[in-house]
Design an enzyme around this catalytic site. Structure first.
Site, PDB file in Angstrom:
ATOM      1  N   SER A  72       0.813  -1.200   0.000  1.00  0.00           N
ATOM      2  CA  SER A  72       0.000   0.000   0.000  1.00  0.00           C
ATOM      3  C   SER A  72       0.848   1.252   0.000  1.00  0.00           C
ATOM      4  O   SER A  72       2.063   1.208   0.128  1.00  0.00           O
ATOM      5  CB  SER A  72      -0.907   0.000   1.225  1.00  0.00           C
ATOM      6  OG  SER A  72      -0.142   0.345   2.364  1.00  0.00           O
ATOM      7  N   LYS A  73       0.168   2.338  -0.163  1.00  0.00           N
ATOM      8  CA  LYS A  73       0.836   3.634  -0.216  1.00  0.00           C
ATOM      9  C   LYS A  73       1.708   3.869   1.013  1.00  0.00           C
ATOM     10  O   LYS A  73       2.756   4.487   0.941  1.00  0.00           O
ATOM     11  CB  LYS A  73      -0.214   4.734  -0.297  1.00  0.00           C
ATOM     12  CG  LYS A  73      -0.986   4.628  -1.579  1.00  0.00           C
ATOM     13  CD  LYS A  73      -2.163   5.554  -1.659  1.00  0.00           C
ATOM     14  CE  LYS A  73      -2.905   5.178  -2.931  1.00  0.00           C
ATOM     15  NZ  LYS A  73      -4.079   5.801  -3.253  1.00  0.00           N
ATOM     16  N   ARG A  74       1.235   3.377   2.127  1.00  0.00           N
ATOM     17  CA  ARG A  74       1.967   3.622   3.373  1.00  0.00           C
ATOM     18  C   ARG A  74       3.319   2.941   3.423  1.00  0.00           C
ATOM     19  O   ARG A  74       4.214   3.370   4.139  1.00  0.00           O
ATOM     20  CB  ARG A  74       1.136   3.138   4.564  1.00  0.00           C
ATOM     21  CG  ARG A  74       0.159   4.213   4.926  1.00  0.00           C
ATOM     22  CD  ARG A  74      -0.513   4.030   6.242  1.00  0.00           C
ATOM     23  NE  ARG A  74      -1.813   4.673   6.096  1.00  0.00           N
ATOM     24  CZ  ARG A  74      -2.953   4.102   6.370  1.00  0.00           C
ATOM     25  NH1 ARG A  74      -2.964   2.891   6.860  1.00  0.00           N
ATOM     26  NH2 ARG A  74      -4.074   4.733   6.187  1.00  0.00           N
ATOM     27  N   ASP A  75       3.451   1.870   2.665  1.00  0.00           N
ATOM     28  CA  ASP A  75       4.695   1.115   2.715  1.00  0.00           C
ATOM     29  C   ASP A  75       5.831   1.820   1.995  1.00  0.00           C
ATOM     30  O   ASP A  75       6.992   1.478   2.182  1.00  0.00           O
ATOM     31  CB  ASP A  75       4.495  -0.269   2.088  1.00  0.00           C
ATOM     32  CG  ASP A  75       3.387  -1.035   2.776  1.00  0.00           C
ATOM     33  OD1 ASP A  75       3.329  -0.975   4.010  1.00  0.00           O
ATOM     34  OD2 ASP A  75       2.577  -1.660   2.088  1.00  0.00           O
ATOM     35  N   ALA A  76       5.485   2.780   1.180  1.00  0.00           N
ATOM     36  CA  ALA A  76       6.462   3.431   0.308  1.00  0.00           C
ATOM     37  C   ALA A  76       7.756   3.796   1.016  1.00  0.00           C
ATOM     38  O   ALA A  76       8.837   3.456   0.559  1.00  0.00           O
ATOM     39  CB  ALA A  76       5.861   4.656  -0.337  1.00  0.00           C
TER      40      ALA A  76
END
Length: 507
Positions: free
Chosen positions: A258-262
């Site tokens: 997800s975006k948060r993992d970036a």
RNA sequence: GCCCCGUUCGUCUAGCCCGGUCAGGACACCUCUCUUUCAAGGAGGAAACAGGGGUUCAAAUCCCCUACGGGGUACCA
């Protein structure tokens, strides 16, 4: 065959979305079908400025081109669902007329109250369904005249009337037959109180109107597919074929990427760098990290799909020939950054230097590096691309070579120098001066003869020479590097070295 | 909780539909080799059928159960 990619402009497209777009693209090209880009912006509260432009730029960079879309137009325009808003209400009302849907007037507070009440009564997660429906304010429970009055006076939603006890089966091109029971499903909102459709209504209406024949999307949509199937039935439309792709998982397997993992992962999850317009936070993209679009696309194609042959390096063109839905696997795939790098390296090596040149040149300029002739840069790329996995490694190699070694040398390099070899460099320079054919092969001969004459081993001489000429202890063939450097530059670098390290005789 | 999907080397996976090769390849790892060096290349190695029951002469492959993982369960997509 008509396919579509339908992202929501709620932020940067992440790599899983790119893969979904890619598979749609590959199939469309392979079957001479049509690929549509449709922007699913029905949730106005989640709209993020720049997201749509980002999506289009990212896909374009990857080489994924559309036949129709908001950026190019087409016979099914408009391609933004927000611009198709007026369309959906009539379809929702049609469903009400046919008895497949109804009006509901419950406020958010009332819905919340209902959930609490049923939870207290022991129902784990209460839904708006056959059980709770009779207790709510809707056109099935309220007298007809009150319904009419409310429709005129207050906001309402239209909900799907989920059949009570029915099995919904559908064939998934990847998973085979999948069955759900309607008693597990709820009366999903079709038309929101702001007049916008929900995803469920909009995607079915648009897919039908746009003639979409194959819906290829992420596995997260599998649970709402029975609703979509029922909608096609209610509308009496032919439904498309469905294929639900396995999810792209985080490297630890603990959930979808997800975006948060970036930021935490140490590698990009977005194709291009994204700057959050709210927080100003920057997430580096694969492009900026130095991936070639060919490399990225090749790698993500392999996450969840396996070619029939034992081959792993593919161009986009080759992928369009080899791809098939039958060979898409069902289990989620974890992203392996190391392998992504390796695939990119394969593409880097195959890439002609001439097409790498503009990209390296661009990076060179943005970094404000000292001017370098085209010819020389080209030669350096030639040498560097064989050993680089990512584009910046080529730039970095060219830079470190183009710039004269910083004197005095770092201690770690200094310790590798051989004083004995240094003593004999002036005589080497003397030999170099007499070379007529300044080529790597000739340089190799001269160096070998020199080493022999001075009775020093090549394995001792070359590292020292490399360090004093390039400031590096490893790299491509030193003969080739010397060829590129040229006699004059070699002299200059030797002199710079000699003046610092006090070698008495210089040339 | 409930529903759905899934589970082969550390990772991506082949094989599964149509039971019967030492369960194959690639990345990463290790060893050797080539090389002035680091890579690359070449050769080799270690490494997996989640568990349990069936069915069968024979199961990674078919059936059932369990465990684990994931997804869904919104007036989000």
């Amino acid at each position: 065959m008509v396919l579509r990619f339908a992202p929501s402009p709620t932020g940067p497209l992440h790599i899983g979305g790119v893969r979904t777009a890619l598979y749609n693209y590959l199939l469309a090209r392979q079957k001479n079908g049509k690929l549509i880009l449709r922007i699913e912006d029905t949730d106005q509260t989640r709209y993020v400025p720049g997201a749509e432009e980002y999506i289009i730029e990212a896909l374009t960079w990857c080489g994924i081109e559309f036949d129709e879309g908001p950026h190019i137009g087409g016979p099914n325009a408009p391609y933004r669902q927000s611009e198709r808003k007026s369309l959906y209400a009539q379809y929702a009302h049609l469903l009400v007329e046919r008895g497949w849907a109804y009006y509901a007037f419950d406020t958010e507070e009332e819905l919340e109250l209902m959930r609490k009440r049923f939870e207290a009564a022991g129902i784990i997660s209460p839904q708006y369904n056959a059980i709770t429906r009779p207790y709510m304010k809707n056109s099935l429970t309220l007298p007809p005249d009150e319904v009419q009055a409310r429709i005129r006076a207050e906001p309402y939603v239209i909900r799907f009337l989920m059949p009570r006890n029915k099995e919904v089966r559908f064939y998934d091109e990847i998973r085979g037959w999948v069955a759900f029971h309607t008693k597990e499903l709820d009366d999903k909102v079709l038309l929101k109180s702001d007049g916008m459709p929900t995803y469920h209504l909009a995607n079915v209406v648009d897919d039908h109107l746009m003639g979409v024949t194959h819906v290829i999307r992420g596995e997260e949509w599998l649970p709402s597919t029975p609703l979509h199937v029922l909608l096609y039935e209610a509308f009496e439309w032919e439904k498309p074929k469905f294929a639900h792709l396995p999810l792209l998982l985080r490297p630890d397997g603990g959930g979808k990427l997800s975006k948060r993992d970036a930021d935490q992962l140490g590698f990009p999850v977005f194709p291009l760098t994204w700057k959050d317009p709210e927080t100003g936070e920057v997430s580096v993209g694969f492009r900026e990290r130095g991936f070639l679009p060919e490399g990225l696309v090749n790698y993500i194609a392999l996450l969840g799909w396996h070619p029939a042959e034992e081959k792993e390096v593919f161009t986009l063109e080759e992928l369009t020939h080899s791809f098939s839905l039958e060979r898409v696997s069902r289990a989620g795939a974890r992203f392996d950054y190391e392998k992504a790098r390796w695939i990119n390296q394969q593409h880097l090596r195959r890439m002609p230097t001439s097409s790498l040149l503009p990209q390296v040149r661009a990076a060179w300029e943005t970094q404000n590096l000292p001017p370098i002739p085209e010819e020389k840069l080209s030669q350096l790329i030639d040498l560097a691309k064989e050993r680089a996995a990512l584009l910046p490694e080529i730039v970095e190699f060219a830079r470190s070579f183009h710039e004269r070694p910083f004197m005095p040398l770092e201690a770690a390099l200094e310790s590798r120098l051989s004083p004995e070899v240094i003593q004999h460099i002036p005589s080497l320079i003397e030999s170099l001066i007499h070379i007529e054919n300044w080529k790597a092969e000739e340089l190799e001969n001269v160096l070998k003869n020199w080493a022999k004459a001075k009775n020093i081993s090549l394995s001792k001489a070359l590292p020292t020479l490399r360090i004093l000429l390039t400031g590096q202890h490893s790299g491509p063939s030193l003969y080739k590097l010397m060829e590129i450097l040229g006699l004059e530059e070699i002299k200059i670098r030797w002199q710079a070295f000699a003046s610092v390290y006090g070698v008495s005789r210089s040339v």
